[in-house]
Scaffold this active site. Structure first.
Site, PDB file in Angstrom:
ATOM      1  N   GLN A 180       0.876  -1.170   0.000  1.00  0.00           N
ATOM      2  CA  GLN A 180       0.000   0.000   0.000  1.00  0.00           C
ATOM      3  C   GLN A 180       0.910   1.214   0.000  1.00  0.00           C
ATOM      4  O   GLN A 180       1.408   1.623   1.049  1.00  0.00           O
ATOM      5  CB  GLN A 180      -0.911  -0.035   1.225  1.00  0.00           C
ATOM      6  N   GLY A 221     -11.840   3.299   3.757  1.00  0.00           N
ATOM      7  CA  GLY A 221     -10.950   2.360   3.096  1.00  0.00           C
ATOM      8  C   GLY A 221     -10.028   3.016   2.075  1.00  0.00           C
ATOM      9  O   GLY A 221     -10.212   4.184   1.697  1.00  0.00           O
ATOM     10  N   HIS A 222      -9.077   2.233   1.613  1.00  0.00           N
ATOM     11  CA  HIS A 222      -8.071   2.769   0.694  1.00  0.00           C
ATOM     12  C   HIS A 222      -8.674   3.180  -0.642  1.00  0.00           C
ATOM     13  O   HIS A 222      -9.563   2.537  -1.151  1.00  0.00           O
ATOM     14  CB  HIS A 222      -6.900   1.806   0.479  1.00  0.00           C
ATOM     15  N   ASN A 223      -8.151   4.296  -1.157  1.00  0.00           N
ATOM     16  CA  ASN A 223      -8.533   4.844  -2.466  1.00  0.00           C
ATOM     17  C   ASN A 223      -9.938   5.441  -2.508  1.00  0.00           C
ATOM     18  O   ASN A 223     -10.399   5.855  -3.575  1.00  0.00           O
ATOM     19  CB  ASN A 223      -8.385   3.784  -3.576  1.00  0.00           C
ATOM     20  N   SER A 241     -12.131   2.195  -2.435  1.00  0.00           N
ATOM     21  CA  SER A 241     -12.460   2.606  -3.796  1.00  0.00           C
ATOM     22  C   SER A 241     -13.898   3.063  -3.954  1.00  0.00           C
ATOM     23  O   SER A 241     -14.520   2.859  -4.997  1.00  0.00           O
ATOM     24  CB  SER A 241     -12.157   1.472  -4.787  1.00  0.00           C
TER      25      SER A 241
END
Lengths: 329, 329, 329
Positions: A180, A221-223, A241
């Site tokens: 990440q 969460g990521h993105n 995402s």
């Protein structure tokens, strides 16, 4: 605060019309239930009209329709809640910590701090972090490397920005960790609640827009991308995402699944599960509310027969129609 | 990274077949939407086939069926996601902090640290903790006394392992605290997300198996056992004395009640409430997804009449059968 | 612990009747599944009667009905769980950290600490905090200014008390922050779980009553009041300005909406959404439990047709009644 503020001063500060004695002085702000003769309070709208009679407040902030029925001292404002917020700010101007970095904070050498930044005890800022002017980071916050924070942000204690996103590829029954290596970027005027977590992007950035307000214990969460001026209440989980639009309001303990989009001006009520994209502004909900356990047990059991019940209903409709036809002929 | 990697190098590193120019060089990894001519990206499967046309990526990692329809440079791999993970690892090899204990960390005298352990700023490790080789503990993590962590684990910031389990005996209307004197034991290759909490056992151990991956803001109750290679997404709560099998996948914001068992290879979808044991591998779900609030309000109200509706349906079936019988005779 | 305790000593300590050899010595406490010949364990009630046969424990704590069927050494007590708790306390008396302030804790100058207070490494206590005698604050806890904590409280690691409440007034599409200038007040004998957050009041106090037990990762909103001896399990979110009564039990991952009241002696089961006040003592529930995904998908889809199904059912009832009438005449 010893001398308080006159109603005239408060009217000017909040852009309100004044009704009653312009020289009347208020010495504190209090809730409508607890306000005394030296306090100013507010009533937001007609739902709370009964407080016009019962409140002991020395002065009130009221919308025009309630003010018409009130004979005491008051400020008349179409938005009493906002006027109240401005009065509170006037009475209690300095609740933010002083600028400066607490000696126990651990700041990587290359971190860039804007003017007037306050960083509390026990904070840890990784390499490459950038913090905009007048941002306040409360004690025990952790910012992973390369986190960017805009101006005038507030980050409450225990928040963790820039931990690794949850990304693993299945690999012969085990999990292969996907590095990440992106970061977290916050716009200006963002507020992040206590113990909230915002993961760094796998690649690129997890972005929180200008003026976004996140409550406590939220997971981003990521993105994921959150549009300007969106507010999210406590304990909501936003997967990776996700695209959330501008001016949305997500209530508490919602779950928003990964890789979907929510357009601008969407309101999601508490405990909702969002498992598909929302393309139209509006109010959305799911879940069911508490009832007595004995009633709930029966209904919850029926939930798991729902499809069968619907099929039995359709069959009944068919049979009844047959019977009616027979009857007619 | 200046010189990038040739497609031949990437094919070898990932065990992929190569299609196109083996000397083509990639200089970065990017998502399929953002990849440019110098980047390599990936497409996981047919659902995203349209990106074959629109992507600007210089090279792609593709499954065989998509590669057959692609004329550009690509790596052909039956598992593009895993191959992508390996490519990212190649491009960004060193995202983990260096080994060593940060001077602000507070480590009890008798803590045993393996080779290559990294312990970040502000971490607190209680007496009797044991940390396996090459484990990385990010800043501001707290490990209660006697916590055991395996090798190559990653514990993200704000996680708390080994706080007391929630155990109280009712005592004349009050709560008598049951001492929580067990510990927390993590296997090897475990990852624990930011602000996740794992309680120490009342007696014995709360155990997290090898290769288990826990996301952020997860609660694991006392004496719970999680089998090897199980993954749990953010904000899920697992109560006490739960047995979760190996190779399970629990999605986000699930609630798993106490004293139950979940067998191996169980998948639980997001926001599910698990209130009974699961003895068969498979996919399990509960909950309902958002709809427009106006529609939801009507349906949620009907939920609380569901048992009555089902009884009315059964009564109708009976009456219709009577009528049909009469009609026949 | 080397010499253990005789059954006579344990009987006296727990106020139990003794059956078997009063001189029999127990050297440890263990769970019923794991207990060996030198251990004492307990059986809570008839549901676990089968352990009478299978347990290897040297002695048991039993309710009278089970003791009647048991020929081994045992303590007979109407409340075996409480007696067990007292035995554990006897065996493991000193699990709490020693009194004193760890040198890495950051305590504002005017903080008032009672006798015997323990404050762990990395804790940060803001100005004006007051901590009652014999309270234990574990490492990495953050208390905002003016937080008041009673006597004999336990606050676990990562908890944040006194962060700003989530209060913003809409202001031309943006959010105007309402100063949060109240505080958090905890009674005596309160326990707060790891990474739990309790927000300071906007004005006045967020109050947690005497003997309240909060598990991990709980959110308590600003101005909320929780009555004495109420217990709340992990991951539950209580919004702002909620009144929860005395002796309530709220299970895990519940969501309690703002500005409502819950009376005394209310039990709310796990994952419930409380969106209206509860004025009668009793047990309340909402939600649905997991089933196989394929079954759930059909039922969840039907949920969104529930109002229509109910209307079709009513229409059928009407038509059938018409038909029956016609048939009769």
């Amino acid at each position: 605060m010893d001398t308080g503020f006159s109603l005239a001063e408060l009217a000017e500060h909040t852009g309100s019309r004044l009704q009653g004695d312009s020289g009347f002085r208020c010495y504190a702000v209090a809730s409508i239930e607890q306000a005394q003769a030296s306090d100013i309070s507010y009533i937001r709208g007609g739902k709370f009209r009964h407080y016009l009679q019962s409140s002991q407040a020395g002065a009130l902030i009221l919308p025009p329709d309630l003010a018409a029925d009130y004979s005491g001292h008051c400020l008349v404002n179409p938005d009493p809640y906002l006027a109240y917020a401005k009065v509170v700010t006037l009475f209690y101007p300095t609740t933010r910590p002083a600028a400066g970095v607490h000696p126990t904070a651990v700041i990587a050498d290359d971190v860039v701090l804007g003017e007037g930044v306050s960083i509390g005890a026990g904070c840890v800022l990784g390499a490459g972090c950038q913090i905009g002017a007048d941002t306040c980071i409360y004690p025990n916050v952790t910012l992973g490397y390369n986190t960017q924070v805009g101006q005038r942000c507030i980050i409450h204690s225990g928040a963790v920005l820039g931990a690794d996103g949850f990304g693993f590829a299945p690999d012969r029954g085990m999990w292969y960790k996907i590095p990440q290596v992106g970061n977290v970027v916050l716009g200006d005027d963002v507020e992040i609640g206590a113990n909230t977590t915002i993961d760094r992007a796998a690649l690129g950035s997890t972005r929180i827009g200008n003026g976004v307000k996140l409550d406590n214990l939220i997971q981003i969460g990521h993105n994921t991308q959150i549009g300007d001026y969106t507010a999210i209440a406590a304990c909501t989980a936003v997967a990776g995402s996700v695209q959330i639009g501008r001016h949305c309001q997500i209530a508490g303990m919602c779950a928003i699944a990964g890789h979907l989009s929510i357009t601008d001006h969407v309101i999601v009520t508490g405990t909702s599960m969002v498992s598909h994209s929302i393309t139209q502004a509006g109010v959305y909900s799911s879940g069911t509310s508490v009832t007595e356990n004995a009633v709930w047990r029966k209904n919850a059991a029926r939930f798991n027969q729902l499809d069968k019940l619907a099929r039995r209903l359709a069959e009944l409709e068919k049979q009844l129609a047959d019977l009616q036809n027979k009857d007619t002929h």
